[in-house]
Design a protein around this motif. Structure first.
Motif, PDB file in Angstrom:
ATOM      1  N   GLY A  63       0.809  -1.214   0.000  1.00  0.00           N
ATOM      2  CA  GLY A  63       0.000   0.000   0.000  1.00  0.00           C
ATOM      3  C   GLY A  63       0.840   1.261   0.000  1.00  0.00           C
ATOM      4  N   GLU A  64       1.943   1.246   0.748  1.00  0.00           N
ATOM      5  CA  GLU A  64       2.838   2.406   0.775  1.00  0.00           C
ATOM      6  C   GLU A  64       3.500   2.617  -0.577  1.00  0.00           C
ATOM      7  N   MET A  65       3.846   1.512  -1.242  1.00  0.00           N
ATOM      8  CA  MET A  65       4.439   1.636  -2.579  1.00  0.00           C
ATOM      9  C   MET A  65       3.453   2.277  -3.552  1.00  0.00           C
ATOM     10  N   LEU A  66       2.181   1.866  -3.479  1.00  0.00           N
ATOM     11  CA  LEU A  66       1.174   2.464  -4.354  1.00  0.00           C
ATOM     12  C   LEU A  66       1.013   3.950  -4.047  1.00  0.00           C
ATOM     13  N   LYS A  67       0.929   4.283  -2.778  1.00  0.00           N
ATOM     14  CA  LYS A  67       0.778   5.696  -2.389  1.00  0.00           C
ATOM     15  C   LYS A  67       1.947   6.527  -2.902  1.00  0.00           C
ATOM     16  N   ASP A  68       3.156   6.063  -2.689  1.00  0.00           N
ATOM     17  CA  ASP A  68       4.338   6.833  -3.115  1.00  0.00           C
ATOM     18  C   ASP A  68       4.388   6.970  -4.632  1.00  0.00           C
ATOM     19  N   THR A  69       4.007   5.909  -5.342  1.00  0.00           N
ATOM     20  CA  THR A  69       4.037   5.954  -6.810  1.00  0.00           C
ATOM     21  C   THR A  69       3.040   6.975  -7.341  1.00  0.00           C
TER      22      THR A  69
END
Length: 479
Positions: A158-164
């Motif tokens: 989820g953090e990877m999606l948010k940062d992307t």
């Protein structure tokens, strides 16, 4: 302070009157006779136990959404050349010989979208392949990204999606993010606030715009959609969480399937997102898909969004029509097997006409009640001649249907009543022998890792286990 028992009689009378009123409402509004009888009897006889559950689970029609959907569908139909449907059928430009003109026309009418040629579709097997492709596409976006998931966890993925997404906005790309308010009940406000602070336009999909839907836990938006620049779209079974990468025992390794679609069908997938966004915001997202050149693969694709706002039980009818279309083979994978009578009857008839009907379900459970109900439906299916397989390595979550050697359906819909009638879903039918062969190869690998079950598994089960299965099946209308 001493309770005044003289007030108990009027209070009980009021509760019973409310129960009778709710029972009348259930009789008038519940879609199935079985569901209407179950709710009406329980509300009339046990209102103390059933009034509150009915408030949250009783409605089967999503008020208000249908009007918004019909309003916007007119725009899509004019853009997608739907009026030319009959003309193209008669000239032989559509794959009428592959699957049959009747089947294609029926499914197009049910889904409210035309079948379109000139697409390219590839399978994305399991979470690593799916999210690698999604993140790569988002990182290459030039104009806009739309993202919609049923479940989003604030974990590593989820953090990877948010940062992307935040990085997209930083380089001038518009980003729209829609998540289901119940599916993401544990998503922290800090996650959403960080997205908004980074310039991502974020909204939860909620039923609360109309008072009659205000208390509902049903009508969840179970769709998983990512569209990048109107050129690439991703649809399938994955949500956002490390369990979908197989990183959460005891369900790991997680078996799931997404597809990547390129070509004119991407606009239709994005339109399903637009419907949901318009319901939530009463505004259209600023991301009109551009004209897309046909792909060399020239696959025919039919996008089929379904949900409780449909005038008919669209999802169930699509499954029935797909089953009826099979002549040699019908292979289905689903995490939940809770069949309604129409779908079960279609499956039995397919067996009787000599179709190789196989259904693959999980060997491990993620929801106890659903697993027990699915087990009983599996044994009923075996008695009807349907072959049932349990996937062994980990939890099976993919939703795939293979029809003969010509067509495949991949999407978010399970083979259960919740997908048939209570959830918003999206499926993509691809009519193309090459893609059907790719799906066949994928499913053959899964069947090699599955165990076929027979009648003895039920006959040898202990009495308490049989009772548990039958009790679980009583909840089928809301499973």
């Amino acid at each position: 302070m001493q309770f005044d028992w003289s007030q108990l009689g009027p209070l009980l009378a009021i509760i019973h009157l409310l129960g009778i009123a709710a029972a009348c409402h259930a009789i008038l509004n519940t879609r199935t006779s079985q569901g209407a009888i179950a709710w009406a009897v329980s509300l009339a006889t046990m209102p103390y136990l059933t009034l509150i559950p009915y408030l949250f689970l009783g409605r089967s029609k999503f008020a208000g959404y249908a009007d918004a959907r019909r309003l916007r569908n007119a725009t899509l139909r004019s853009r997608a050349r739907a009026p030319e449907w009959d003309e193209l059928l008669s000239t032989g430009e559509w794959p009428v010989e592959e699957l049959g003109a009747r089947v294609i026309q029926t499914m197009a009418q049910l889904g409210g979208m035309p079948i379109v040629p000139g697409n390219s579709v590839r399978t994305l097997v399991n979470g690593e392949a799916t999210f690698s492709a999604i993140f790569e596409a988002i990182e290459q976006a030039h104009h806009y990204v739309v993202v919609q998931f049923f479940i989003v966890h604030a974990d590593t993925l989820g953090e990877m999606l948010k940062d992307t997404l935040i990085q997209c906005v930083a380089r001038g790309v518009r980003a729209f993010f829609l998540y289901d308010s119940i599916g993401c009940f544990d998503l922290p406000a800090s996650y959403v606030n960080a997205l908004r602070a980074g310039g991502v336009v974020v909204h939860p999909f909620s039923t609360r715009r109309h008072f009659v839907n205000r208390f509902q836990l049903n009508f969840r938006n179970h769709r998983k959609i990512v569209v990048v620049d109107g050129e690439r779209a991703f649809v399938g079974g994955h949500n956002v969480g490390v369990e979908y990468l197989g990183a959460k025992p005891p369900l790991s390794p997680w078996r799931d399937t997404h597809i990547e679609v390129r070509g004119p069908a991407v606009a239709n997938i994005q339109f399903a997102f637009t419907e949901d966004w318009y319901w939530v915001t009463q505004e259209l997202p600023d991301c009109e898909p551009p004209p897309v050149a046909p792909c060399d693969d020239n696959m025919f694709c039919l996008v089929m969004p379904t949900g409780p706002a449909d005038r008919q039980e669209t999802c169930s009818l699509i499954f029935v029509e797909a089953i009826n279309a099979a002549r040699q083979r019908l292979w289905i994978t689903t995490p939940y097997l809770v069949l309604d009578e129409a779908v079960f009857s279609a499956l039995r008839l397919a067996v009787l006409r000599g179709v190789d009907v196989r259904i693959m379900i999980p060997g491990r459970r993620d929801h106890y009640v659903v697993f027990e109900a699915s087990t009983l439906y599996a044994f009923d299916a075996i008695r009807a001649g349907i072959r049932i397989f349990r996937y062994q390595p980990g939890f099976l979550h993919q939703k795939v249907l293979l029809i003969d050697d010509v067509a495949a359906v991949v999407g978010s819909a399970n083979l259960d009543n919740r997908s048939f009638r209570l959830n918003f879903e999206i499926m993509v039918l691809t009519v193309h022998r090459g893609f059907a062969a790719e799906v066949e190869t994928m499913l053959l690998r899964d069947f090699e890792q599955a165990v076929e079950i027979d009648r003895t598994e039920y006959r040898d089960a202990r009495a308490w286990r049989k009772m548990t299965m039958h009790l679980a099946r009583l909840f089928a209308p809301i499973l």
